[in-house]
Design a protein around this motif. Structure first.
Motif, PDB file in Angstrom:
ATOM      1  N   LEU A   1       5.107  20.281  60.140  1.00  0.00           N
ATOM      2  CA  LEU A   1       6.159  21.198  59.719  1.00  0.00           C
ATOM      3  C   LEU A   1       6.015  21.566  58.243  1.00  0.00           C
ATOM      4  CD1 LEU A   1       8.857  22.429  60.929  1.00  0.00           C
ATOM      5  CD2 LEU A   1      10.020  20.553  59.734  1.00  0.00           C
ATOM      6  N   VAL A   2       6.089  22.871  57.951  1.00  0.00           N
ATOM      7  CA  VAL A   2       6.086  23.378  56.576  1.00  0.00           C
ATOM      8  C   VAL A   2       7.136  24.480  56.486  1.00  0.00           C
ATOM      9  CG1 VAL A   2       3.641  22.848  56.218  1.00  0.00           C
ATOM     10  CG2 VAL A   2       4.305  25.122  57.026  1.00  0.00           C
ATOM     11  N   VAL A   3       7.400  24.939  55.268  1.00  0.00           N
ATOM     12  CA  VAL A   3       8.328  26.041  55.036  1.00  0.00           C
ATOM     13  C   VAL A   3       7.548  27.237  54.515  1.00  0.00           C
ATOM     14  CG1 VAL A   3      10.218  26.866  53.574  1.00  0.00           C
ATOM     15  CG2 VAL A   3      10.367  24.624  54.649  1.00  0.00           C
ATOM     16  N   VAL A   4       7.848  28.419  55.062  1.00  0.00           N
ATOM     17  CA  VAL A   4       7.275  29.662  54.570  1.00  0.00           C
ATOM     18  C   VAL A   4       8.186  30.205  53.479  1.00  0.00           C
ATOM     19  CG1 VAL A   4       6.561  32.011  55.169  1.00  0.00           C
ATOM     20  CG2 VAL A   4       6.238  30.152  56.817  1.00  0.00           C
ATOM     21  N   ASP A   5       7.806  30.010  52.227  1.00  0.00           N
ATOM     22  CA  ASP A   5       8.571  30.542  51.113  1.00  0.00           C
ATOM     23  C   ASP A   5       8.141  31.981  50.830  1.00  0.00           C
ATOM     24  OD1 ASP A   5      10.427  28.551  50.333  1.00  0.00           O
ATOM     25  OD2 ASP A   5       8.831  27.386  49.422  1.00  0.00           O
ATOM     26  N   ASP A   6       8.771  32.595  49.846  1.00  0.00           N
ATOM     27  CA  ASP A   6       8.443  33.991  49.547  1.00  0.00           C
ATOM     28  C   ASP A   6       6.973  34.161  49.181  1.00  0.00           C
ATOM     29  OD1 ASP A   6      11.102  34.419  49.976  1.00  0.00           O
ATOM     30  OD2 ASP A   6      11.589  34.998  47.914  1.00  0.00           O
ATOM     31  N   GLU A   7       6.443  33.240  48.398  1.00  0.00           N
ATOM     32  CA  GLU A   7       5.095  33.395  47.857  1.00  0.00           C
ATOM     33  C   GLU A   7       4.035  32.553  48.546  1.00  0.00           C
ATOM     34  OE1 GLU A   7       4.146  35.608  45.928  1.00  0.00           O
ATOM     35  OE2 GLU A   7       5.925  36.337  44.888  1.00  0.00           O
ATOM     36  N   GLY A   8       4.432  31.659  49.451  1.00  0.00           N
ATOM     37  CA  GLY A   8       3.431  30.813  50.091  1.00  0.00           C
ATOM     38  C   GLY A   8       4.077  29.768  50.980  1.00  0.00           C
ATOM     39  N   LEU A   9       3.338  28.683  51.214  1.00  0.00           N
ATOM     40  CA  LEU A   9       3.803  27.618  52.089  1.00  0.00           C
ATOM     41  C   LEU A   9       4.173  26.389  51.273  1.00  0.00           C
ATOM     42  CD1 LEU A   9       1.103  27.803  54.919  1.00  0.00           C
ATOM     43  CD2 LEU A   9       3.238  29.094  54.714  1.00  0.00           C
ATOM     44  N   SER A  10       5.147  25.627  51.774  1.00  0.00           N
ATOM     45  CA  SER A  10       5.589  24.423  51.080  1.00  0.00           C
ATOM     46  C   SER A  10       5.613  23.240  52.033  1.00  0.00           C
ATOM     47  CB  SER A  10       6.998  24.630  50.498  1.00  0.00           C
ATOM     48  OG  SER A  10       7.475  23.434  49.914  1.00  0.00           O
ATOM     49  N   THR A  11       5.075  22.103  51.574  1.00  0.00           N
ATOM     50  CA  THR A  11       5.186  20.835  52.294  1.00  0.00           C
ATOM     51  C   THR A  11       6.156  19.890  51.598  1.00  0.00           C
ATOM     52  OG1 THR A  11       3.382  19.757  51.064  1.00  0.00           O
ATOM     53  CG2 THR A  11       2.774  21.027  53.024  1.00  0.00           C
ATOM     54  N   HIS A  12       6.787  20.354  50.544  1.00  0.00           N
ATOM     55  CA  HIS A  12       7.627  19.483  49.720  1.00  0.00           C
ATOM     56  C   HIS A  12       8.864  19.045  50.502  1.00  0.00           C
ATOM     57  CE1 HIS A  12       9.750  17.977  46.179  1.00  0.00           C
ATOM     58  NE2 HIS A  12       8.594  18.067  45.525  1.00  0.00           N
ATOM     59  N   ARG A  13       9.142  17.756  50.465  1.00  0.00           N
ATOM     60  CA  ARG A  13      10.264  17.218  51.244  1.00  0.00           C
ATOM     61  C   ARG A  13      11.583  17.880  50.878  1.00  0.00           C
ATOM     62  NH1 ARG A  13      14.327  13.376  51.158  1.00  0.00           N
ATOM     63  NH2 ARG A  13      14.648  12.307  53.166  1.00  0.00           N
ATOM     64  N   ALA A  14      11.842  18.066  49.588  1.00  0.00           N
ATOM     65  CA  ALA A  14      13.103  18.665  49.166  1.00  0.00           C
ATOM     66  C   ALA A  14      13.244  20.077  49.702  1.00  0.00           C
ATOM     67  CB  ALA A  14      13.209  18.659  47.639  1.00  0.00           C
TER      68      ALA A  14
ATOM     69  N   SER B   1       1.620  43.548  62.043  1.00  0.00           N
ATOM     70  CA  SER B   1       1.435  44.302  63.290  1.00  0.00           C
ATOM     71  C   SER B   1       1.939  45.723  63.169  1.00  0.00           C
ATOM     72  CB  SER B   1       2.157  43.596  64.447  1.00  0.00           C
ATOM     73  OG  SER B   1       3.544  43.515  64.217  1.00  0.00           O
ATOM     74  N   GLU B   2       2.871  45.969  62.237  1.00  0.00           N
ATOM     75  CA  GLU B   2       3.366  47.330  62.004  1.00  0.00           C
ATOM     76  C   GLU B   2       2.478  48.128  61.065  1.00  0.00           C
ATOM     77  OE1 GLU B   2       7.269  46.620  60.494  1.00  0.00           O
ATOM     78  OE2 GLU B   2       8.091  45.989  62.432  1.00  0.00           O
ATOM     79  N   GLY B   3       1.422  47.497  60.536  1.00  0.00           N
ATOM     80  CA  GLY B   3       0.508  48.183  59.642  1.00  0.00           C
ATOM     81  C   GLY B   3       1.011  48.339  58.221  1.00  0.00           C
ATOM     82  N   ARG B   4       1.981  47.528  57.827  1.00  0.00           N
ATOM     83  CA  ARG B   4       2.505  47.637  56.465  1.00  0.00           C
ATOM     84  C   ARG B   4       1.493  47.087  55.466  1.00  0.00           C
ATOM     85  NH1 ARG B   4       8.958  47.204  56.174  1.00  0.00           N
ATOM     86  NH2 ARG B   4       9.497  47.564  58.364  1.00  0.00           N
ATOM     87  N   VAL B   5       1.533  47.646  54.264  1.00  0.00           N
ATOM     88  CA  VAL B   5       0.613  47.239  53.204  1.00  0.00           C
ATOM     89  C   VAL B   5       1.414  46.700  52.032  1.00  0.00           C
ATOM     90  CG1 VAL B   5      -1.146  48.896  53.899  1.00  0.00           C
ATOM     91  CG2 VAL B   5       0.583  49.564  52.219  1.00  0.00           C
ATOM     92  N   PHE B   6       0.702  46.047  51.109  1.00  0.00           N
ATOM     93  CA  PHE B   6       1.345  45.549  49.889  1.00  0.00           C
ATOM     94  C   PHE B   6       0.352  45.581  48.744  1.00  0.00           C
ATOM     95  CE2 PHE B   6      -0.378  41.945  52.196  1.00  0.00           C
ATOM     96  CZ  PHE B   6      -1.049  41.233  51.233  1.00  0.00           C
TER      97      PHE B   6
ATOM     98  N   ARG C   1       6.269  40.255  45.685  1.00  0.00           N
ATOM     99  CA  ARG C   1       6.832  41.323  44.844  1.00  0.00           C
ATOM    100  C   ARG C   1       6.287  42.681  45.265  1.00  0.00           C
ATOM    101  NH1 ARG C   1       6.485  40.569  38.462  1.00  0.00           N
ATOM    102  NH2 ARG C   1       7.867  38.858  39.098  1.00  0.00           N
ATOM    103  N   SER C   2       4.983  42.763  45.507  1.00  0.00           N
ATOM    104  CA  SER C   2       4.388  44.036  45.911  1.00  0.00           C
ATOM    105  C   SER C   2       4.880  44.458  47.292  1.00  0.00           C
ATOM    106  CB  SER C   2       2.861  43.927  45.919  1.00  0.00           C
ATOM    107  OG  SER C   2       2.377  43.673  44.617  1.00  0.00           O
ATOM    108  N   TYR C   3       5.035  43.495  48.188  1.00  0.00           N
ATOM    109  CA  TYR C   3       5.471  43.823  49.548  1.00  0.00           C
ATOM    110  C   TYR C   3       6.898  44.356  49.538  1.00  0.00           C
ATOM    111  CZ  TYR C   3       6.062  43.234  54.610  1.00  0.00           C
ATOM    112  OH  TYR C   3       6.293  43.452  55.960  1.00  0.00           O
ATOM    113  N   GLU C   4       7.785  43.716  48.799  1.00  0.00           N
ATOM    114  CA  GLU C   4       9.175  44.176  48.742  1.00  0.00           C
ATOM    115  C   GLU C   4       9.286  45.507  48.007  1.00  0.00           C
ATOM    116  OE1 GLU C   4      11.947  40.217  49.067  1.00  0.00           O
ATOM    117  OE2 GLU C   4      11.251  40.789  47.064  1.00  0.00           O
ATOM    118  N   ALA C   5       8.455  45.708  46.998  1.00  0.00           N
ATOM    119  CA  ALA C   5       8.484  46.989  46.277  1.00  0.00           C
ATOM    120  C   ALA C   5       8.045  48.137  47.167  1.00  0.00           C
ATOM    121  CB  ALA C   5       7.600  46.908  45.036  1.00  0.00           C
ATOM    122  N   ALA C   6       7.115  47.868  48.079  1.00  0.00           N
ATOM    123  CA  ALA C   6       6.617  48.916  48.971  1.00  0.00           C
ATOM    124  C   ALA C   6       7.509  49.133  50.184  1.00  0.00           C
ATOM    125  CB  ALA C   6       5.195  48.570  49.428  1.00  0.00           C
TER     126      ALA C   6
END
Length: 304
Positions: A86-99, A299-304, A273-278
């Protein structure tokens, strides 16, 4: 993978909060590790040791959770296989941190619906640290005192408190793939018995056509050759997670671990940041921009 699994989840939740179902293991190392886990406080159940129990594991998991409902004090029941981390998908990447993982659980403390593990990331054969995104392969878990039904693959557990599911930022790093010969033998063993005849090609094709049947993801292994096996993820979005080359090397303190994305357009670093700006419609989507891209944007073909 049992040693890595016990270490990882023992660190996350504490060994007294782990219940392990053993399905008739005879391997000395496996039995030694399970005995050690018991000494550390885990509960190990040896009473479901028939091959038929494996194909009815959803019933056994639900029965165990109902026992917790009567006697225990817990927040969530997470049915998880030994190759899933189990990991968390954060805005910028993946986290294994318990907290960070506990923070994500806490965000859903008042939820009555079943929880959906946002995405499963399958390790790619012969490419350590690379994972393929399969948005159709879903998994789930449950809030306390809510279990209605758990299917054998834990794909769509159902809550008796509310219909549907709540999407989370959780993901599994799923070390499902091994050497081709070993994978075929594992698939035959798992699909044999009560599921179907693994030597009957027509039956395999029928089984493969129905989504989320137990063991459906194993059927292709018996229908394809090694070249197809090694290229099976080439058409999907892939992630490079350099700090996750093997389960035993998975660190437990990664916060916002950067990922590299690859598809038919080549490789590129992820940028929330680039994905949300686009794509302004993605901003403030609760599971976050990276989860949106993994589940929908690519799958929708979005770019960033």
């Amino acid at each position: 993978m049992l040693m890595a699994w016990l270490s990882y989840y023992g660190r996350l939740f504490g060994f007294p909060n782990l219940t392990v179902f053993d399905n008739g293991s005879r391997d000395p190392l496996t039995l030694h590790l399970l005995a050690h886990a018991r000494r550390c406080g885990a509960t190990v159940r040896y009473d479901r040791n028939d091959p038929g129990d494996f194909h009815a594991k959803g019933l056994h998991f639900a029965e165990q959770i109902r026992a917790w409902d009567k006697d225990g004090d817990y927040d969530f029941a997470l049915p998880v296989d030994c190759d899933e981390f189990l990991v968390v998908v954060d805005d910028e990447g993946l986290s294994t941190h318990r907290a960070r993982i506990m923070q994500e659980f806490a965000a859903h403390r008042d939820e009555k619906r079943a929880l959906r593990i946002g995405v499963s990331l399958f390790n790619m054969p012969s490419r350590p640290g690379w994972f393929a995104v399969d948005p159709e392969f879903v998994k789930g878990c449950l809030p306390a005192n809510s279990v209605a039904v758990i299917d054998n693959g834990q794909h769509n557990p159902c809550s008796r408190l509310a219909p549907g599911h709540a999407l989370t930022r959780f993901a599994y790093l799923h070390w499902h793939n091994h050497d081709f010969t070993e994978m075929r033998e594992r698939a035959r063993r798992k699909l044999d018995n009560s599921l179907l005849d693994p030597t009957d090609r027509a039956a395999l094709l029928r089984y493969a056509s129905i989504p989320n049947l137990p063991g459906r993801h194993l059927v292709d292994l018996l229908l394809e050759d090694e070249a197809h096996y090694l290229s099976r993820y080439d058409a999907l979005l892939r992630l490079h997670v350099p700090w996750a080359a093997t389960p035993s090397a998975l660190p437990g303190d990664v916060e916002h671990g950067k990922v590299l994305l690859q598809d038919h357009r080549g490789m590129r670093d992820w940028s929330a940041r680039s994905y949300e700006a686009a794509h302004h419609d993605v901003k403030n989507w609760p599971p976050g921009p990276l989860m949106h891209y993994l589940l929908h944007g690519w799958s929708e073909g979005r770019v960033f």
